[in-house]
Design an enzyme around this catalytic site. Structure first.
Site, PDB file in Angstrom:
ATOM      1  CG  ASP A  34       1.495 -16.711  17.896  1.00 20.67           C
ATOM      2  OD1 ASP A  34       1.432 -16.346  16.706  1.00 20.67           O
ATOM      3  OD2 ASP A  34       2.509 -16.554  18.602  1.00 20.67           O
ATOM      4  NE  ARG A  69      -4.091  -1.584   2.198  1.00 20.71           N
ATOM      5  CZ  ARG A  69      -4.740  -2.298   3.105  1.00 20.71           C
ATOM      6  NH1 ARG A  69      -4.233  -2.447   4.305  1.00 20.71           N
ATOM      7  NH2 ARG A  69      -5.895  -2.840   2.831  1.00 20.71           N
ATOM      8  CE  LYS A  77       4.781 -14.404  21.460  1.00 17.97           C
ATOM      9  NZ  LYS A  77       5.719 -15.063  20.557  1.00 17.97           N
ATOM     10  CD  GLU A 119       8.178 -17.476  20.893  1.00 19.56           C
ATOM     11  OE1 GLU A 119       8.768 -16.854  20.007  1.00 19.56           O
ATOM     12  OE2 GLU A 119       6.952 -17.421  21.078  1.00 19.56           O
ATOM     13  CG  HIS A 142       4.639 -23.099  15.146  1.00 22.90           C
ATOM     14  ND1 HIS A 142       4.510 -23.034  13.781  1.00 22.90           N
ATOM     15  CD2 HIS A 142       4.771 -21.817  15.551  1.00 22.90           C
ATOM     16  CE1 HIS A 142       4.574 -21.768  13.390  1.00 22.90           C
ATOM     17  NE2 HIS A 142       4.723 -21.010  14.446  1.00 22.90           N
TER      18      HIS A 142
HETATM   19  C1  BG6 Z   1       5.447 -17.482  14.906  1.00 20.33           C
HETATM   20  C2  BG6 Z   1       4.625 -16.828  15.978  1.00 20.33           C
HETATM   21  O1  BG6 Z   1       4.650 -18.314  14.109  1.00 20.33           O
HETATM   22  O2  BG6 Z   1       6.469 -18.264  15.505  1.00 20.33           O
HETATM   23  C3  BG6 Z   1       5.497 -15.989  16.889  1.00 20.33           C
HETATM   24  O3  BG6 Z   1       3.642 -16.007  15.381  1.00 20.33           O
HETATM   25  C4  BG6 Z   1       6.635 -16.805  17.437  1.00 20.33           C
HETATM   26  O4  BG6 Z   1       4.739 -15.442  17.957  1.00 20.33           O
HETATM   27  C5  BG6 Z   1       7.367 -17.516  16.302  1.00 20.33           C
HETATM   28  O5  BG6 Z   1       7.517 -15.920  18.105  1.00 20.33           O
HETATM   29  C6  BG6 Z   1       8.401 -18.476  16.841  1.00 20.33           C
HETATM   30  O6  BG6 Z   1       9.174 -18.952  15.787  1.00 20.33           O
HETATM   31  P1  BG6 Z   1      10.689 -19.290  15.988  1.00 20.33           P
HETATM   32  O7  BG6 Z   1      11.133 -19.791  14.665  1.00 20.33           O
HETATM   33  O8  BG6 Z   1      11.372 -18.019  16.416  1.00 20.33           O
HETATM   34  O9  BG6 Z   1      10.729 -20.319  17.050  1.00 20.33           O
END
Ligand code: BG6
Length: 530
Positions: free
Chosen positions: A269, A68, A374, A250, A274
């Site tokens: 998320d 955009r 997190k 994380e 994952h």
């Molecule tokens: C993403 C999430 O899919 O994966 C994030 O949206 C997260 O919130 C991230 O931090 C983690 O990925 P990685 O590769 O850093 O472990």
């Protein structure tokens, strides 16, 4: 006490379905929607640069950034992309000559993405870029690096403008592929609707739903470890495995993504995609080949076998929490509700732990404990498979109750590798005097870095190349996305409909809330301290 195994790399074989099977990708134009966004800068552009460095993209490859943000010519886009490559820690050294060669392939056009009439601008730029190529080489890869709220108008506009026609089968040239970023839907219903829309416009073989965890080296290694060796699979079942722990921790907080995260929370998320992908790879049956179809069939089957969490089961099997302020690496960081764009009365979970069961012949009764959060103590993701204890111990009282069960750990990140612990006799003659054998745990450890001497390619590099060569194994199919939402949907809805009187919290820099310990301690299990 630890012992290191000496592991040496021997000549490798390429396994069909998990690696490139040719020298380089087809010529194509990568059209990135959201070209000035964070994902393009942090992940996509560094990945394209590295692919080019390795000679894996065709010399006729080009990028058309679409966004955009208005800019008169390509220069501003190019300058921003240069900056992102220079700053990226996923790029190994900035080479000005290589950059010049990439730079001249970068183009940009400013488009109101939701307005179909504006797509003629994309058409015009594509015609210029593709003019040099033979018609059958005018392959197009449309990458939707945009917020999910505008997925729908973009896929409709792509189809209606004729820029991305549906193709009969994967062999048609030129090909058209569409890459969709997560989150794919907000729940089962929206994901199903989105699948219906996308599949009314494109064929499944054209759609690549990204889960970047699948591009990680150790995640791909789960299938090789399980099925290219004969020592693990005979034990890989309820008879020998006591439980499985899957962790994605994380140390970062939500940073600048507060607005997105308030909508998503940790379950959408991290779990829907994952963590459930890690579970599927750990628990699935062997596919009959490594083709995308066969692997994804098995993943769908196992996801469908995950026991439904009804509203009665949820309080017993799942906990959620939010981080509060605390020290990480000696620095005090804010709590979630103090973050930018976060509602101070928010009940969005930043941590969850869930006990799941896979109701099938192989896994009946084996708990799978999944956790993610997190602002935890450190960044670490792993799959830990804990085996049952020996049925009888005859080594004397010192060993009673203190022996560690064998655990096979697949480390996803950091320090990718595999670790197996087992018990050995401590050297010494004490046995003659005390009739007791001293026993201690040792580790057999393999790290990718030590053995192969190089860090693995970042996930986006692997996945972008796979899209360019049409390899879909590491992408989620429509039924797989829905099967994963089916597992997670009840949890999301239950928690949204039953906000807690008092949101459980955990201090930043810790391993999560007390409630998570209580969740599994009743099973005689502790979370691994990583
Ligand atoms: C993403 C999430 O899919 O994966 C994030 O949206 C997260 O919130 C991230 O931090 C983690 O990925 P990685 O590769 O850093 O472990």
């Amino acid at each position: 006490m630890t012992a290191s195994a000496v592991v040496t790399a021997r000549p490798s074989v390429t396994i069909s379905g998990l690696g490139p099977k040719r020298d380089r990708a087809d010529p194509c134009t990568v059209v990135i929607f959201g070209a000035m966004g964070d994902l393009t800068k942090r992940k996509l552009m560094p990945a394209l640069y590295e692919l080019m460095k390795e000679g894996l993209v065709d010399p006729e490859f080009a990028v058309l950034g679409v966004g955009r943000e208005s800019c008169d010519n390509d220069d501003m886009f190019r300058a921003r992309m240069r900056e992102s490559i220079e700053q990226s820690d996923e790029v190994h050294g900035f080479d000005p000559a290589l950059w010049n060669s990439l730079c001249e392939r970068l183009h940009y056009t400013c488009v109101e993405l939701t307005d179909g009439k504006e797509y003629s601008k994309i058409d015009a730029r594509l015609s210029e870029i593709e003019a040099k190529r033979a018609p059958e080489e005018r392959n197009r890869l449309f990458y939707l690096a945009v917020p999910p709220s505008i997925f729908e108008p973009i896929v409709r506009n792509l189809s209606e403008s004729g820029l991305a026609p549906r193709t009969r089968d994967a062999g048609v040239r030129p090909w058209v592929r569409v890459v969709v970023e997560k989150p794919f839907g907000r729940d089962l219903e929206t994901a199903t609707n989105l699948n219906q829309l996308v599949l009314s416009l494109f064929a499944e073989h054209q759609v690549f739903r990204i889960d970047h965890y699948l591009g990680k080296e150790t995640v791909q290694n789960v299938l090789v470890l399980r099925f290219a060796n004969s020592i693990f699979e005979p034990l890989w079942n309820r008879q020998w495995i006591h439980h499985v722990q899957i962790t994605a921790a994380e140390d970062v907080g939500v940073g600048t993504r507060g607005r997105y995260y308030e909508e998503a929370g940790v379950v959408r998320d991290m779990f829907q995609n994952h963590l459930l992908q890690l579970l599927a790879l750990t628990a699935m049956e062997p596919p009959y080949t490594m083709s995308a179809g066969a692997v994804r069939d098995e993943k769908v089957k196992v996801l469908k076998s995950v026991r439904w969490l009804d509203s009665e089961a949820i309080p017993r099997n799942a906990v959620r929490a939010q981080y509060r302020a605390g020290p990480i690496n000696g620095k005090l960081v804010s709590g979630y509700i103090e973050e930018k764009d976060v509602d101070p009365s928010s009940t969005t979970p930043t941590y969850a732990a869930v006990r799941l069961y896979v109701d099938n012949w192989r896994w009946n009764g084996v708990p799978f404990y999944l956790r993610s959060g997190k602002r935890m103590k450190k960044r670490v993701s792993e799959i830990a498979v804990t085996f049952r204890s020996p049925p009888h111990l005859m080594f004397g009282h010192q060993t009673r109750g203190v022996l560690q069960p064998n655990t096979l750990v697949m480390r996803v990140q950091p320090d990718e590798g595999v670790n197996l612990n087992f018990e050995v006799k401590v050297p010494g003659a004490a046995v003659a005097l005390t009739s007791e054998v001293e026993v201690a745990p040792v580790d057999m450890d393999f790290t990718y870095d030590e053995v192969f001497g190089e860090t693995s390619a970042p996930a986006y590099e692997t996945l972008l190349l796979d899209v360019m060569i049409g390899e879909a194994t590491l992408f989620t199919r429509s039924d797989e996305v829905e099967a994963a939402w089916r597992v997670i949907d009840p949890l999301i809805h239950y928690w949204e409909e039953h906000p807690p009187d008092q949101m459980p919290t955990y201090a930043a820099g810790t391993w999560g809330p007390r409630e998570a310990e209580e969740l599994i301690v009743k099973d005689g299990v502790r979370w691994r301290e990583l």
